[in-house]
Design an enzyme around this catalytic site. Structure first.
Site: not given
Ligand code: SF4
Ligand code: SF4
Length: 399
Positions: A138, A198, A252
């Site tokens: 990073d 997300c 997620c």
């Molecule tokens: S799997 Fe994770 S990154 Fe993919 S759309 Fe769903 S929440 Fe977003």
């Protein structure tokens, strides 16, 4: 030791894997040192759309950011390593400023760098060659995520994070650019399927399209890299986040089912600041030296004193944290940074109680900075309007 790297690429790759795992890395992959064309193209589009905000290192020429050989002429392989930082879930918030999980523990730059250089040394010893290497995490402008995807560490999720099928996305990426030929891995594959969580749940709507995050709206950028104001219209959406934001990773499904706690003690809540900042204590930090000492060795120094206090003002206002009113009043009166004073004014406007109103009125007579004055006026107006909204005669706020 020979100065020409000659080991068999397969054997060298096997030894790398063994040593990297022993050093505690959860993911190991290798790609060649050719330009990352697809990632470069995406970066160019993102820059052109203005989404990189004012992050200087993200505005560097794409050719530099996407070509390992621009970082090291003799580069032959890029080793991508992943290490889980997942420290667990946030406990219930009892009035703190929420910290993104990657920053609960020690500063990852230092922690990872040490192990990276040790790994390079071990490879040299084991393979009997001198290896020219650049190691970073990073910190150097290579498209780390793109390189890691090429090296098989994961696939790009719609939240733009790299997602690994086994450990999710709560992991740091570190790279070693080597002048050593290593057997390469297949690129990472996987899919979000029909999930859009997300994108739906991002508090500020920063995910403009799958994989495209507008940094100007992203709480992570606004509370860490951003050196200026948090735009007024976004402040209520920042919620209690005081350093970074994990929402698009929290929701997620890969993280819900795959995230397992980091094996590195340095990333645990106990070894750093933990999941919440003490807002009252932080808002009382008046000088840079005290700030550096207070957050020494953690990633929380990144936004600087004024940045962290700015964030705590916003979190305090959003949480309606009454115990913070006296320190906000002091910050508005005494802080040397106009950025802190203006956000303290905003937060006090969110309370609108007599103590806050008195402090704002006093500050209006005293404040010399034009932007702070504007914030104070807006805070006073907002508080008055709010009183008026519950007062049909509109007289209560006009005394
Ligand atoms: S799997 Fe994770 S990154 Fe993919 S759309 Fe769903 S929440 Fe977003
Ligand atoms: S980090 Fe937070 S603000 Fe940024 S894209 Fe993810 S959910 Fe949105």
């Amino acid at each position: 030791m020979s100065s020409i790297p000659t080991p068999n690429p397969e054997e060298a790759r096997r030894i790398l894997e063994e040593r990297a795992r022993a050093a505690g890395f959860d993911l190991v992959g290798v790609t060649d040192a050719e330009p990352l064309e697809e990632g470069g193209e995406r970066l160019r589009e993102w820059q052109d759309a203005g989404m990189a905000a004012d992050m200087g290192y993200m505005h560097r020429p794409v050719e530099l950011l996407s070509n390992p050989k621009k970082l090291q002429k003799s580069a032959r392989s890029v080793v991508s390593l992943g290490v889980s930082y997942y420290p667990g879930e946030h406990p219930e918030n009892e009035g703190g400023g929420r910290v993104a999980r990657y920053a609960w523990g020690r500063d990852y730059h230092e922690v990872i760098k040490k192990r990276l250089f040790r790994l390079r040394e071990e490879l040299e010893e084991e393979l009997g060659v001198r290896i020219k290497a650049r190691g970073f995490t990073d910190a150097v402008p290579l498209l780390e995520r793109s390189a890691a995807q090429h090296a098989g560490l994961g696939f790009f999720g719609r939240n733009s994070c790299l997602i690994n099928n086994d450990i999710g996305s709560y992991f740091f990426i570190a790279d070693l650019i080597l002048d050593l030929e290593l057997e390469t891995d297949d690129p990472g594959t996987g899919t979000c399927g029909r999930c859009t969580r997300c994108m739906d749940r991002c508090p500020t709507g920063a995910i403009k399209a799958p994989g495209v995050v507008d940094a100007r709206l992203c709480i992570s950028y606004l509370t860490i890299e951003n050196r200026g104001e948090i735009p007024r219209h976004l402040r209520p959406l920042v919620g209690d986040w005081a350093f970074g934001c994990d929402v698009c990773q929290e929701v997620c499904p890969y993280n819900k089912t795959k995230a397992t706690k980091s094996h590195w003690p340095e990333f645990s809540a106990e070894s750093g600041y933990g999941p919440y900042l003490d807002i009252v204590e932080t808002l009382g930090i008046r000088d840079e030296e005290e700030f550096k000492q207070h957050f020494a060795g953690t990633p929380l120094t990144r936004p600087g004193r004024a940045g962290i206090l700015r964030n705590c003002c916003v979190a305090a206002g959003n949480l309606k944290l009454t115990v913070a009113v006296p320190v906000l009043v002091t910050a508005l009166r005494e802080d040397s940074s106009p950025l802190v004073r203006s956000h303290a004014a905003w937060a006090l406007g969110e309370f609108g109680n007599p103590e806050a109103m008195t402090a704002l009125r006093e500050a209006a007579n005293r404040e010399q900075d034009a932007r702070c004055r504007e914030e104070i006026d807006l805070a006073l107006q907002g508080a008055v309007n709010e009183e008026g909204a519950t007062d049909p005669d509109g007289t209560r706020g006009l005394e």
